[in-house]
Design a protein around this motif. Sequence first.
Motif, PDB file in Angstrom:
ATOM      1  N   ARG A  23       0.861  -1.172   0.000  1.00  0.00           N
ATOM      2  CA  ARG A  23       0.000   0.000   0.000  1.00  0.00           C
ATOM      3  C   ARG A  23       0.902   1.228   0.000  1.00  0.00           C
ATOM      4  N   TYR A  24       0.694   2.079  -1.001  1.00  0.00           N
ATOM      5  CA  TYR A  24       1.458   3.310  -1.121  1.00  0.00           C
ATOM      6  C   TYR A  24       0.643   4.452  -0.541  1.00  0.00           C
ATOM      7  N   ASP A  25       1.061   4.978   0.597  1.00  0.00           N
ATOM      8  CA  ASP A  25       0.426   6.166   1.134  1.00  0.00           C
ATOM      9  C   ASP A  25       0.967   7.394   0.395  1.00  0.00           C
ATOM     10  N   PRO A  26       0.300   8.546   0.483  1.00  0.00           N
ATOM     11  CA  PRO A  26       0.790   9.727  -0.225  1.00  0.00           C
ATOM     12  C   PRO A  26       2.262   9.998   0.082  1.00  0.00           C
ATOM     13  N   GLY A  27       3.024  10.240  -0.977  1.00  0.00           N
ATOM     14  CA  GLY A  27       4.453  10.463  -0.847  1.00  0.00           C
ATOM     15  C   GLY A  27       5.298   9.216  -1.013  1.00  0.00           C
ATOM     16  N   ALA A  28       4.664   8.049  -1.039  1.00  0.00           N
ATOM     17  CA  ALA A  28       5.407   6.793  -1.151  1.00  0.00           C
ATOM     18  C   ALA A  28       5.697   6.473  -2.608  1.00  0.00           C
ATOM     19  N   GLY A  29       6.858   5.931  -2.855  1.00  0.00           N
ATOM     20  CA  GLY A  29       7.256   5.447  -4.167  1.00  0.00           C
ATOM     21  C   GLY A  29       8.258   4.324  -3.978  1.00  0.00           C
ATOM     22  N   ILE A  30       8.972   3.974  -5.032  1.00  0.00           N
ATOM     23  CA  ILE A  30      10.041   2.975  -4.948  1.00  0.00           C
ATOM     24  C   ILE A  30      11.222   3.513  -5.738  1.00  0.00           C
ATOM     25  N   GLY A  31      12.410   3.446  -5.134  1.00  0.00           N
ATOM     26  CA  GLY A  31      13.620   3.915  -5.791  1.00  0.00           C
ATOM     27  C   GLY A  31      14.100   2.952  -6.863  1.00  0.00           C
ATOM     28  N   TRP A  32      15.141   3.347  -7.566  1.00  0.00           N
ATOM     29  CA  TRP A  32      15.683   2.555  -8.663  1.00  0.00           C
ATOM     30  C   TRP A  32      16.212   1.216  -8.174  1.00  0.00           C
ATOM     31  N   HIS A  33      15.832   0.145  -8.874  1.00  0.00           N
ATOM     32  CA  HIS A  33      16.269  -1.188  -8.469  1.00  0.00           C
ATOM     33  C   HIS A  33      15.956  -2.197  -9.572  1.00  0.00           C
ATOM     34  N   ARG A  34      16.548  -3.375  -9.448  1.00  0.00           N
ATOM     35  CA  ARG A  34      16.084  -4.573 -10.134  1.00  0.00           C
ATOM     36  C   ARG A  34      15.617  -5.532  -9.048  1.00  0.00           C
ATOM     37  N   ASP A  35      14.620  -6.350  -9.360  1.00  0.00           N
ATOM     38  CA  ASP A  35      14.160  -7.320  -8.374  1.00  0.00           C
ATOM     39  C   ASP A  35      15.291  -8.283  -8.031  1.00  0.00           C
ATOM     40  N   ARG A  36      15.205  -8.879  -6.846  1.00  0.00           N
ATOM     41  CA  ARG A  36      16.277  -9.762  -6.353  1.00  0.00           C
ATOM     42  C   ARG A  36      16.575 -10.834  -7.395  1.00  0.00           C
ATOM     43  N   PRO A  37      17.869 -11.195  -7.567  1.00  0.00           N
ATOM     44  CA  PRO A  37      18.246 -12.149  -8.622  1.00  0.00           C
ATOM     45  C   PRO A  37      17.675 -13.547  -8.438  1.00  0.00           C
ATOM     46  N   ALA A  38      17.176 -13.882  -7.253  1.00  0.00           N
ATOM     47  CA  ALA A  38      16.552 -15.199  -7.061  1.00  0.00           C
ATOM     48  C   ALA A  38      15.240 -15.310  -7.819  1.00  0.00           C
ATOM     49  N   PHE A  39      14.643 -14.160  -8.204  1.00  0.00           N
ATOM     50  CA  PHE A  39      13.371 -14.162  -8.912  1.00  0.00           C
ATOM     51  C   PHE A  39      13.581 -14.084 -10.417  1.00  0.00           C
ATOM     52  N   GLU A  40      12.613 -14.615 -11.170  1.00  0.00           N
ATOM     53  CA  GLU A  40      12.667 -14.551 -12.625  1.00  0.00           C
ATOM     54  C   GLU A  40      11.528 -13.661 -13.148  1.00  0.00           C
ATOM     55  N   HIS A  41      10.338 -14.191 -13.318  1.00  0.00           N
ATOM     56  CA  HIS A  41       9.217 -13.406 -13.825  1.00  0.00           C
ATOM     57  C   HIS A  41       8.637 -12.520 -12.720  1.00  0.00           C
ATOM     58  N   VAL A  42       8.250 -11.298 -13.095  1.00  0.00           N
ATOM     59  CA  VAL A  42       7.635 -10.341 -12.169  1.00  0.00           C
ATOM     60  C   VAL A  42       6.324  -9.874 -12.794  1.00  0.00           C
TER      61      VAL A  42
END
Length: 199
Positions: A109-128
């Motif tokens: 849940r993103y409250d006002p002002g919330a976002g996500i910074g630059w990243h790639r998903d963890r390498p253990a994961f494949e499809h997102v």
Amino acid sequence: MMLPLDLPLPTRHRDDPVLPGLRQQDDFITADEERALMTGIDRAGLTPFLFQRWTGKRLTKSFGWSYDFQTGVFAPTEPIPEWVTPLKARAARFAGLAPDDLEQLLLIRYDPGAGIGWHRDRPAFEHVIGVSLGEPATMRFRRRMEAGFRRANAPLLPRSIYHLSGEARHDWEHSIVPMEALRWSLTFRSLKLWPPERQ
């Protein structure tokens, strides 16, 4: 709580993907389904996102597998709840996967002002695979080049779904622009290696 999410997939698709490996579809769920999912997320026991000594403005909860950004430990956690199972099956079908391939779920849940910074998903994961609820959002992409970054933006509309694989998943970083109003999301992931601890 079981949701009526086993209807045929809608037929509307975005014709021109923003990036190779990014597939999107609008109106993936109905407005009634969206409201039920937002209620389910709010009842799931979300907690503030913690990254080392920093506390984010978004609230999260992981199922299936969890990565602790404080300790760096990637470990099994409680199973994906049954109320999400119908949506998981439809999301897997959208991505051309089997439902059992999606072994991790992240609720946000993103409250006002919330976002996500630059990243790639963890390498253990494949499809997102992500389903967006509430306010529209913008997913930004960037790829480092010799002279700076190549950049692209993808709108995430309410009730839409996206699938990251291939180039968009592995060669580009992504982020979410900070929100001005409430937004919710469900992100399903498959595992790249088994067991993931070997990575």
